[in-house]
Write an enzyme that holds these catalytic residues in place. Structure first.
Site, mmCIF file in Angstrom:
data_model
loop_
_atom_site.group_PDB
_atom_site.id
_atom_site.type_symbol
_atom_site.label_atom_id
_atom_site.label_comp_id
_atom_site.label_asym_id
_atom_site.label_seq_id
_atom_site.Cartn_x
_atom_site.Cartn_y
_atom_site.Cartn_z
ATOM 1 N N HIS A 62 0.841 -1.204 0.000
ATOM 2 C CA HIS A 62 0.000 0.000 0.000
ATOM 3 C C HIS A 62 0.879 1.259 0.000
ATOM 4 C CE1 HIS A 62 -3.405 2.637 1.327
ATOM 5 N NE2 HIS A 62 -2.403 3.308 1.867
ATOM 6 N N GLU A 63 1.855 1.298 0.909
ATOM 7 C CA GLU A 63 2.697 2.492 1.006
ATOM 8 C C GLU A 63 3.472 2.734 -0.282
ATOM 9 O OE1 GLU A 63 2.273 4.577 3.350
ATOM 10 O OE2 GLU A 63 0.966 3.203 4.431
ATOM 11 N N HIS A 91 1.763 4.781 -2.735
ATOM 12 C CA HIS A 91 1.971 6.231 -2.555
ATOM 13 C C HIS A 91 3.328 6.645 -3.130
ATOM 14 C CE1 HIS A 91 -1.602 6.626 -0.210
ATOM 15 N NE2 HIS A 91 -1.149 5.999 0.853
ATOM 16 N N HIS A 132 -5.142 7.754 -1.970
ATOM 17 C CA HIS A 132 -6.100 6.765 -1.465
ATOM 18 C C HIS A 132 -7.288 6.622 -2.401
ATOM 19 C CE1 HIS A 132 -4.433 7.154 2.848
ATOM 20 N NE2 HIS A 132 -3.910 6.114 2.212
#
Lengths: 382, 83
Positions: free
Chosen positions: A116-117, A120, A126
């Site tokens: 997930h990170e 970014h 998101h």
């Protein structure tokens, strides 16, 4: 999916785990972090290579509480990790206070949070799709994890679809290692690389303005099909622009003489031009360059030997302590032609050369080769 | 149901970009309408029932582990700056 607005210009990215968690073996962490990157490389031509030392694109650290970026972790639970978008450097920080686990229903799954990170780190914000990896909430360990179609669409919007197992280009305008650019050189920029202004658009492209024409930059020089007349894209905008920047609202501001124009993409955003003294009270006419520090929304204007900081959220937007001398910032020249925020650094362009400014040391970076460097070679692919 | 005060919810909504960042040095007043709009935005983004007030479902989600990056990146002035 949601795109933050920046992306990497290269597809071969490197990473380094500078600080490991204390409760997991290093080799286990290495493996899970590698798997997490592979989530994204499976659907694009991105590649991720781990390095043990030296400069890398993405630095990974496990930290507790306040750890130097002004965004402290909050202990177990709450926020688990955070990461920076490409324009801010792409680094990923994990809360060392969490109970990080691998292939376990207990604790917090490192692989899923890391994947997930890294979304970014690659430019994804998101998503409001619950099943997406880029949804902000941790959903617990999923032994059958697969990337959601929403995430795939997002990452491919940024980096394209996967074409081969060995993909991407390793040339970058700032880290070029090869002397021979691909494609044809641009005669105008290569013979005289002094420009009027450079800026990033809301969709992440970098543009060069010079006279009545503009160029789009690629990772290794100038895009084919350029230059084009400025008016073909920004109707109503004159040539010989002094300065430009795109604000965090996605609107691009152009400055010339005592006037400024505001555009959303190629569309003029209302009745322009307007007077700089009206929309940017405290900023002089005939500026040399402007940059916006995307993190805090403050806009820096440069003219001659001085700079002004403009904060739209304050009244007055320019403090009485401005202007200040550019010479306060070690190594920067006066009378710059253009300035550009790119991958977390501010680049200043003057005549045939450019300088990379490090906002942490408030000075021009010491590097090999040293700054100033040739704009034609490093930016225009000459 | 996890406990969360209205102040806690306000901090949460501010931290993740639904309200402007709280500034202790200024007496920033968040009106009921602003707070309700922020809760509505959060509920809508998170796929909850949109009620505009702090119901149990909303408070529970606010207490769940999550990523520290803002949901609305452009909504506040501090962003994710290293400066």
């Amino acid at each position: 999916y949601a795109l933050q607005g920046s992306r990497w210009r290269v597809k071969k990215l490197t990473y380094k785990i500078s600080k490991y968690p204390t409760l997991l073996e290093k080799k286990v962490v290495d493996k899970d972090i590698s798997r997490a990157f592979a989530v994204w490389s499976e659907y694009t031509d991105l590649t991720f290579t781990q390095k043990r030392s030296g400069q890398v694109h993405i630095e990974i650290r496990f930290e507790r509480g306040e750890h130097g970026d002004g965004d402290p972790f909050d202990g177990p639970g709450g926020t688990l990790a955070h990461a920076y978008f490409p324009v801010y450097g792409g680094d990923a920080h994990f809360d060392e206070s969490e109970h990080w686990t691998v292939n376990s229903y207990r604790g917090t799954n490192l692989f899923q949070v890391a994947a997930h990170e890294f979304g970014h780190s690659l430019g994804l914000s998101h998503s409001d799709i619950k099943s997406a990896l880029m949804a902000p909430f941790y959903r617990g360990y999923d032994p059958d994890f697969v990337l959601d179609s929403d995430d795939i669409q997002g990452i491919q919007a940024l980096y394209g679809t996967r074409t081969s197992k060995i993909g991407g280009t390793d040339t970058n305008v700032h880290h070029r290692t090869t002397a021979s650019p691909t494609g044809e050189e641009d005669q105008e920029l290569c013979s005289d690389p002094k420009v009027d202004t450079m800026f990033n658009s809301a969709d992440g492209n970098t543009y060069v303005f010079k006279g009545d024409h503009y160029w789009k930059l690629t990772s290794d020089g100038v895009a084919s099909g350029y230059p084009r007349p400025i008016t073909t894209t920004w109707r109503g905008l004159p040539g010989n622009i002094d300065a430009a920047f795109t604000y965090k609202n996605g609107k691009t501001y152009f400055f010339k003489g005592s006037k400024y124009w505001r555009y959303v993409g190629g569309r003029m955003d209302g009745d322009y031009p307007k007077d700089i003294s009206e929309g940017f009270t405290g900023i002089p006419d005939n500026i040399d360059a402007a940059t916006v520090w995307t993190g805090n929304g403050k806009i820096y204007f440069y003219k001659g030997t001085k700079f002004w900081r403009f904060d739209p959220s304050q009244k007055p937007p320019v403090k009485s302590t401005y202007p200040k001398l550019i010479s306060n910032w070690e190594g920067l020249p006066n009378n710059v032609d253009a300035a550009l925020t790119y991958h977390g650094f501010t680049y200043f362009f003057k005549d045939k050369a450019y300088y990379r400014f490090n906002d942490r040391t408030f000075s021009v970076d010491i590097a090999d080769p040293a700054f100033p460097r040739a704009t034609a070679y490093w930016w225009f692919g000459c | 149901v996890p406990l969360m005060s209205e102040n806690g919810a306000m901090r949460y909504l501010s931290q993740f970009g639904y309200l402007p960042p709280s500034n202790p040095s200024s007496s920033q007043i968040i009106t009921k309408e602003t707070m309700s709009k922020a809760i509505t935005d959060f509920q809508s983004f998170a796929g909850l029932n949109v009620t505009g007030f702090l119901d149990n479902e909303t408070i529970t989600l606010m207490s769940a582990p999550r990523c520290g990056v803002k949901d609305k990146v452009g909504a506040s002035s501090d962003g994710r700056s290293k400066r």
